[in-house]
Design a protein around this motif. Structure first.
Motif: not given
Lengths: 263, 777
Positions: A167-171, A173, A240-242, A244-245, A248-249, A252, A256
């Protein structure tokens, strides 16, 4: 040249990692050693039970290689996430691995694929497994006089599994988190490497063990694996991206990934 | 007709061929380069600056600190006489004694190359004593907060209340009240080309020539003349190609002024090009507001009252020369402006804090005013169980409501809100979307639709800065010159940073004169050649410079026809110019080229009394009207990955009314670019600081701009309601896209996550913020 006393040289290949460092004045080598014309480092060689990729092979060349696509579809999946075509046309495998960005895609792939790195200096050549190659954030087993000349990846048996996700914020990244799963048919001998969640690409060893025990990607086994990987990763503080995030990712992404494997 | 034609902007081909000429492409003989030593602390006292080692470095020509330039340049204060109570502390080109934000320039190194200048900057040794800092508005306004400016008794830069009717009563008697606290984080306007300047001083003539990537050459000419103590007519500011500006480039920036001082002190050309780190640290920032707002409704869905409390986290100083007040002021004046309601109160508190200076970036205040009201309407409609689109339509100002001055004090000649909504509903089938949305939710796919109505303040009138005491022109003059071959040079005070206003003006001139567009060249961006004007900002080019061009062209046309009439022994009223020929009905008499030749070389053949000037000027400024208000609405649909927190924009519609459209192609591109910046603000762009006031987003790796890959197709349609205040009828178009996109995306995301019982009111909507709102992390 790297070994010359008094010189503080830096190897430059594609320059996609080094040039930003120079720009930010984070690196100030006394000279740049351009290895771009060492053609022997720019080959993909099919060996007996392995494929050897030269350090100067560019991301776009990996992506265009049918040999790689057939043996290591994981790499093809991962390269689609590396920056954009401009970077992929200049960046090299060796440069990317030697940079050892914790969010780098190829490091995690080499780790999952049980890659071994060839480190060469005037003193000779040595092989280091991916687990031992990455030693910390932007740190590797490379000594000051060594360059990474090749990566050797063992061929996998037929019917195996290779899945890369991030997972990245933008393609293009840097990944906020990602995973590379390599296993035999029916998820046997799984190897699960993670990126973006530690100071280096890491294997989720306990989750791998659990998956091996359960031998399944269904039902409660998935829940157990997802819970385990949440316990296993310990991302660094980042306002910006703790942690926990990112944790969690990873959960996820694992869910998946395993969902794709369930019939 | 040229007006209304879809023609590409005249500079596009050259730029696409790679033949642009930006400031950094210019190299002058004996030119030196500049790099800055910037504060590493958010708040600190400068105890000493040791420049010895830097000065000794080979290639370094000079190291300048506040002491070295003190005699060469004056200080300034960001004052505005319409806001006399606003604090305006003194500012210096290089920090004196105290730095008040990380990135404030404290020393400048001049060297033979930029690389050596940067090497020199690393060798400058500054001894600091750190001072306690404040990095957020609440903390800054607390009673015991450390003070930024010793002469003030608090960090409150300004506070004001705008009030109409009686909100207290209206809220008490309302059927439904909704309230939300919003956080709009700090970002900036990222131009492809960073700020840059070359300053050249000729001591023999006391002459300063500046090449600068800027929007307002005449404003800079005035500022450099006054601050450097030069006669204004000896200062020339030339803006070559400018690679985007967005408001970043219509201020005085201290580092750019230092380049001018250095040029004067050293009598050599000085180049300074901001790198991205310089840009993020020292460019103008925008937004950074915390807004708590409440809206009262009747059971039927009428908006009864609105209260807005805006905490404006401004920077360490006010921006010069415009000040930083406008963003807070626009929020106070514009929130809820498209809607009919009688009771309104807006409270603004603007706090100084130890961060970069906030200024005017595209769509000043609009996105916040729009997002706040539009979100409250969705919340209200939800509580009332009414269709949010119907609630909007019901409350839109329309028909007999105009002309009207809004409760926030904005004058509306006319707004076409219902027409825009009707048009939008032909572009998207909302019922079908709702059906699909419900079906997809069952599969765990969360999509949402958000709508945002906006008004757009454009073409500012001269009173705002005129009464404010600033030397900022809101008037435009056009100088039009018929060349001897019959082609035309048109000099405008507007400037072109990529939006294509040169081409718009060319279209106006071509139409009015009856000449083909190819016969007209527009020349802009030179304070010595072009008539005094305001440049381009605040969506003023088409409305003001366009009208001035129309007037100048009318005069020139009149003179051409008068000459023709005298030569032909005809009544000028029977004659017309078409495609470069003077015609009478179907008869072609003579070409404009022939008249030009006679006018310039055989003027003796033209009788006395015939107006034969072939170089004419005309000016235009609005009168008695602060702004020309345009309007429109946007509808966004998004998909929210509720597991990863990633938001993917799907569709984005804009229906927009900017009066008469000079060039639909360019207006659509303006709107699309604006939407992209708005989506950036909604999802990506943020200048993050840590608690010590250190900027954490100093490069494009951390400061995310919207990229083409993530952007949806942006569908743009127009309603065209020309303003009656000018002959041309154009209003501005540059704010619209940015004004509405944040509100539309915010509402769409909230619509998507509605079934999960969550709401979010913080932008940019980052994945961690969204997952926190969803209770997943």
């Amino acid at each position: 040249m790297l070994a010359l006393p008094g010189e503080d040289g830096a190897i430059i290949a594609g320059g996609q990692s080094l040039l930003p460092l120079l720009n930010f004045r984070l690196a100030a080598p006394s000279c740049l050693i351009d290895i771009g014309r060492l053609d022997e480092l720019r080959r993909i060689v099919e060996g007996d039970g392995y494929i050897e990729i030269g350090g100067l092979v560019r991301h776009c060349e990996l992506a265009a290689s049918a040999v790689i696509g057939e043996a290591f579809p994981l790499l093809h999946q991962a390269i689609g996430h590396i920056a954009h075509p401009g970077v992929r046309h200049r960046g090299t495998l060796g440069g990317s691995l030697a940079m050892a960005d914790p969010a780098g895609e190829l490091g995690a792939c080499c780790l999952a694929l049980e890659g071994r790195m060839s480190l060469q200096s005037v003193r000779g050549q040595r092989w280091v497994g991916a687990e031992d190659f990455f030693t910390g954030i932007y740190e590797t087993a490379l000594a000051g006089d060594e360059i990474l000349t090749a990566v050797r990846l063992p061929r996998r048996g037929p019917g195996g599994i290779q899945i890369f996700k991030e997972v990245a914020r933008r393609r293009g990244d840097f990944a906020l988190a990602g995973l590379a799963l390599v296993a035999g048919a029916n998820l046997s001998n799984p190897r699960l490497a993670l990126l973006g969640v530690a100071d280096r690409p890491v294997l989720a060893a306990r989750t791998m063990a659990l998956l091996r025990e359960d031998g399944s990607a269904m039902g409660s086994a998935v829940d157990r694996a997802v819970a385990q990987i949440g316990k296993e990763v310990d991302p660094a503080q980042d306002p910006a991206y703790p942690p926990a995030y990112r944790r969690h990712l990873v959960q996820v992404l694992l869910r998946r990934t395993l969902a794709e494997l369930s019939p | 007709m040229s007006i209304g034609a879809e023609v590409p902007r005249d500079r596009a081909k050259r730029l696409l061929l790679g033949r642009g000429r930006f400031v950094d492409d210019i190299s002058l003989p004996r030119m030196l380069h500049l790099a800055f030593v910037r504060s590493t602390h958010a708040h600190a006292r400068i105890e000493a600056i040791d420049c010895a080692e830097a000065r000794a470095l080979e290639g370094v020509v000079a190291v300048l600190t506040a002491a070295e330039i003190a005699d060469g340049v004056a200080s300034w204060r960001a004052e505005h006489k319409l806001f006399p109570a606003m604090a305006a502390p003194e500012q210096f080109a290089l920090a004196r004694d105290i730095v008040r934000w990380q990135g404030e320039a404290v020393a400048a190194v001049v060297a033979h190359s930029r690389a050596v200048a940067e090497d020199g900057a690393e060798l400058v040794d500054v001894s600091w004593t750190e001072l306690p800092n404040v990095v957020d508005g609440k903390q800054a306004l607390a009673p015991d907060a450390p003070l930024l400016h010793g002469h003030m008794d608090s960090n409150l830069a300004y506070t004001t209340v705008i009030e109409a009717g009686n909100t207290r009563k209206a809220f008490e008697s309302a059927d439904v009240v909704v309230e939300e606290t919003f956080r709009f984080h700090r970002h900036t306007g990222v131009s492809l080309e960073a700020r840059g300047i070359i300053a050249e001083f000729e001591p023999g003539e006391d002459r300063l020539t500046v090449h600068q990537s800027h929007q307002t050459p005449h404003q800079q000419q005035d500022l450099y003349a006054r601050l450097l103590g030069l006669p204004e007519h000896k200062v020339r500011v030339i803006c070559p190609d400018v690679g985007g500006a967005f408001g970043l480039k219509h201020h005085l920036m201290a580092d750019e002024l230092v380049a001018c001082v250095a040029a004067k002190l050293l009598a050599r050309p000085i180049k300074y090009i901001a790198d991205r780190m310089d840009s993020f640290l020292a460019d103008i920032h925008c937004r950074d507001h915390e807004v708590t707002a409440r809206m009262a409704f009747s059971q039927a869905g009428d908006i009864l009252a609105l209260e807005v409390d805006d905490l404006f986290n401004a920077g360490a100083y006010g921006q010069y020369p415009r000040t930083s007040i406008a963003e807070g002021n626009q929020i106070s004046r514009l929130t809820g402006a498209p809607y009919r309601h009688e009771h309104y109160r807006a409270n603004l508190a603007m706090a100084f804090l130890n961060k970069g200076i906030l200024g005017h970036i595209r769509s000043v205040g609009h996105p916040i005013a729009c997002a706040v009201a539009e979100r409250l309407i969705d919340l209200g409609a939800g509580k009332l169980e009414l269709d949010p689109i119907a609630v909007r339509r019901r409350n839109y100002l329309h028909g007999d409501d105009f002309p009207r001055t809004s409760v926030g004090g904005v004058e509306f000649e006319h707004l076409s809100l219902r027409d825009c909504l009707d048009k939008a509903l032909t572009m998207i089938d909302v019922a079908r979307f709702r059906e699909d949305q419900a079906g997809l939710r069952a599969q765990g796919i969360y999509r949402g639709l958000g709508i945002a109505t906006f008004v757009e303040l454009t073409a500012i009138g001269p009173e705002y800065y005129g009464e404010g005491g600033q030397h900022i022109s809101a008037q435009e003059t056009c100088l039009m010159r018929l060349e001897a071959s019959g082609t035309v040079r048109c000099y405008t005070g507007a400037t072109d940073q990529g939006q294509g206003i040169d081409t718009g003006i060319q279209q106006v001139a071509a139409d009015t004169l009856g000449l083909p567009m190819a016969a007209i060249e527009v020349i802009s961006g030179d304070s010595a050649l072009c008539p005094m004007g305001g440049g381009s900002w605040g969506s003023r080019g088409a409305a003001l410079a366009g009208e001035a061009a129309l007037r100048a062209a009318s005069t020139l046309r009149h003179n051409i026809l008068a000459i023709a009439a005298s030569l032909l022994q005809k009544d000028a009223g029977c004659l017309d110019i078409k495609a470069g020929e003077v015609v009478e009905g179907g008869i072609t008499h003579m070409s404009v080229a022939e008249i030009a030749r006679i006018g310039h070389f055989q003027p003796y053949t033209i009788p006395h009394g015939v107006p034969a000037d072939l170089t004419v000027t005309a000016r235009y400024a609005t009168t008695g009207r602060m702004f020309l208000a345009g309007n429109g609405l946007q509808i966004a649909t998004v998909e929210v990955d509720v597991e990863s927190g990633i938001v993917t924009p799907l569709r984005h519609l804009v229906v927009h009314d900017c009066g008469r459209i000079l060039n639909p192609l360019l207006v659509r591109e303006q709107v699309r670019g604006g939407v992209v910046q708005g989506i950036g603000s909604a999802l990506y762009e943020e200048l993050r600081y840590d608690n010590a006031g250190h900027l954490l987003t100093g490069s494009f790796a951390d400061y995310l701009v919207p990229m083409a890959g993530e952007m949806p197709d942006i569908e743009v349609a127009h309603i065209e309601t020309p303003t009656a205040t000018s002959e041309l009828g154009a209003k501005g178009a540059g704010e619209a896209g940015t004004a509405g996109a944040v509100g539309a995306i915010l509402n769409a995301v909230n619509d998507a996550i509605l079934p999960l019982g969550a709401t979010i009111a913080e932008v940019p909507i980052t994945p961690p913020r969204l997952l926190k709102a969803l209770g997943r992390i």
